[in-house]
Design a protein around this motif. Sequence first.
Motif, PDB file in Angstrom:
ATOM      1  N   PRO A 271     -12.360 -11.689  33.281  1.00 54.36           N
ATOM      2  CA  PRO A 271     -11.986 -11.665  34.598  1.00 54.36           C
ATOM      3  C   PRO A 271     -11.282 -12.524  35.205  1.00 54.36           C
ATOM      4  O   PRO A 271     -11.200 -13.715  34.596  1.00 54.36           O
ATOM      5  N   THR A 272     -10.281 -12.155  35.825  1.00 53.84           N
ATOM      6  CA  THR A 272      -9.370 -13.200  36.559  1.00 53.84           C
ATOM      7  C   THR A 272      -9.552 -13.326  37.896  1.00 53.84           C
ATOM      8  O   THR A 272      -8.593 -13.339  39.039  1.00 53.84           O
ATOM      9  N   ASP A 273     -10.712 -13.843  38.156  1.00 54.40           N
ATOM     10  CA  ASP A 273     -11.233 -14.030  39.770  1.00 54.40           C
ATOM     11  C   ASP A 273     -10.416 -15.110  40.187  1.00 54.40           C
ATOM     12  O   ASP A 273     -10.258 -16.116  39.641  1.00 54.40           O
ATOM     13  N   TYR A 274     -10.078 -15.068  41.290  1.00 54.78           N
ATOM     14  CA  TYR A 274      -9.488 -16.066  42.116  1.00 54.78           C
ATOM     15  C   TYR A 274     -10.261 -17.316  42.443  1.00 54.78           C
ATOM     16  O   TYR A 274     -11.320 -17.191  42.455  1.00 54.78           O
TER      17      TYR A 274
ATOM     18  N   SER B  63      -9.179  -1.230  34.297  1.00 54.84           N
ATOM     19  CA  SER B  63      -9.976  -2.535  34.087  1.00 54.84           C
ATOM     20  C   SER B  63      -9.613  -3.239  35.562  1.00 54.84           C
ATOM     21  O   SER B  63     -10.370  -4.155  36.118  1.00 54.84           O
ATOM     22  N   LEU B  64      -8.343  -2.744  36.042  1.00 53.44           N
ATOM     23  CA  LEU B  64      -7.843  -3.584  37.280  1.00 53.44           C
ATOM     24  C   LEU B  64      -8.754  -3.180  38.460  1.00 53.44           C
ATOM     25  O   LEU B  64      -9.062  -3.850  39.329  1.00 53.44           O
ATOM     26  N   THR B  65      -9.091  -1.643  38.453  1.00 52.94           N
ATOM     27  CA  THR B  65     -10.076  -1.304  39.395  1.00 52.94           C
ATOM     28  C   THR B  65     -11.235  -2.215  39.414  1.00 52.94           C
ATOM     29  O   THR B  65     -11.821  -2.335  40.525  1.00 52.94           O
ATOM     30  N   THR B  66     -11.826  -2.567  38.160  1.00 58.29           N
ATOM     31  CA  THR B  66     -13.108  -3.458  38.381  1.00 58.29           C
ATOM     32  C   THR B  66     -12.856  -4.655  38.799  1.00 58.29           C
ATOM     33  O   THR B  66     -13.450  -5.202  39.694  1.00 58.29           O
TER      34      THR B  66
END
Length: 283
Positions: A280-283, A10-13
Amino acid sequence: MSKSIEELKSLTTQIRRDILRMVHAVNSGHPGGSLGCTEFFTALYGKVMNYNLPFTMEGKNEDHFYLSNGHISPVFYSTLARFGFFPVEELNTFRKLDSRLQGHPTTHEGLPGIRVASGSLGQGLSVALGAAQGKKLDGDSSLVYTLHGDGELQEGQNWEALMYASAKKVDNIISTIDYNGQQIDGSTDNVLSLGNLHAKLEAFGWIVLEEKNGNDLEAVIAILERAKAETGKEKPVVIILHTEMGAGVDFMMGSHAWHGKAPNDDQLATAMKELYLEAPTDY
């Protein structure tokens, strides 16, 4: 806390989402190679490498990593932020004036995780060998990791360093070559073929490993762990890691066109749909 394979996948995505948003925001940067190396960076920092936080430049009794092909800084910066080296929100400053996140990594602003300025291709292995020999002199049994582009191997200094490493039995280094077959001007075969790279590296006295599935996270973890098992045998270790430029985004994959070009608004929207995350945890 160690992450599971599913969490790392998931982190790669998420990292791929970061890469594209970073280069899109400033309409500059190198997304193709960054996307292709996402599994490598996630494996290295998520499972394989021994390091401590907070970051120290000396890094005694911990593994070091040196990025030689510094233009793929987006994947490096995102990885460092996602693994806690600096706040994720700082990714907003990529390639902006007075940012610590310049287009090619630099050290003068003290960005945690960066031990050498890189981007002038061909120099990373020489620097890393100095660090590796320094660890031996210090009685530090930790390892030094490096990453290089395949097109970068057209630079002669690499071959001097490769020869030096085996001659001096530098056996605490693991170098990885991102073998995607593409560089800024086209395919590596058309620009300047590397020929039988596996045979050449063996002829230069290195233990050579090869992984065809460089965008399979579990395969990348396995080959890096296998490489660790080969250290300490009086020979340096190198991995030829076959990756796909632009991996994870269909319209970017396999083409040198995305070596150094940012997506436009529509292309970013298309890519974000493909790189779907439920939360997602987009900045």
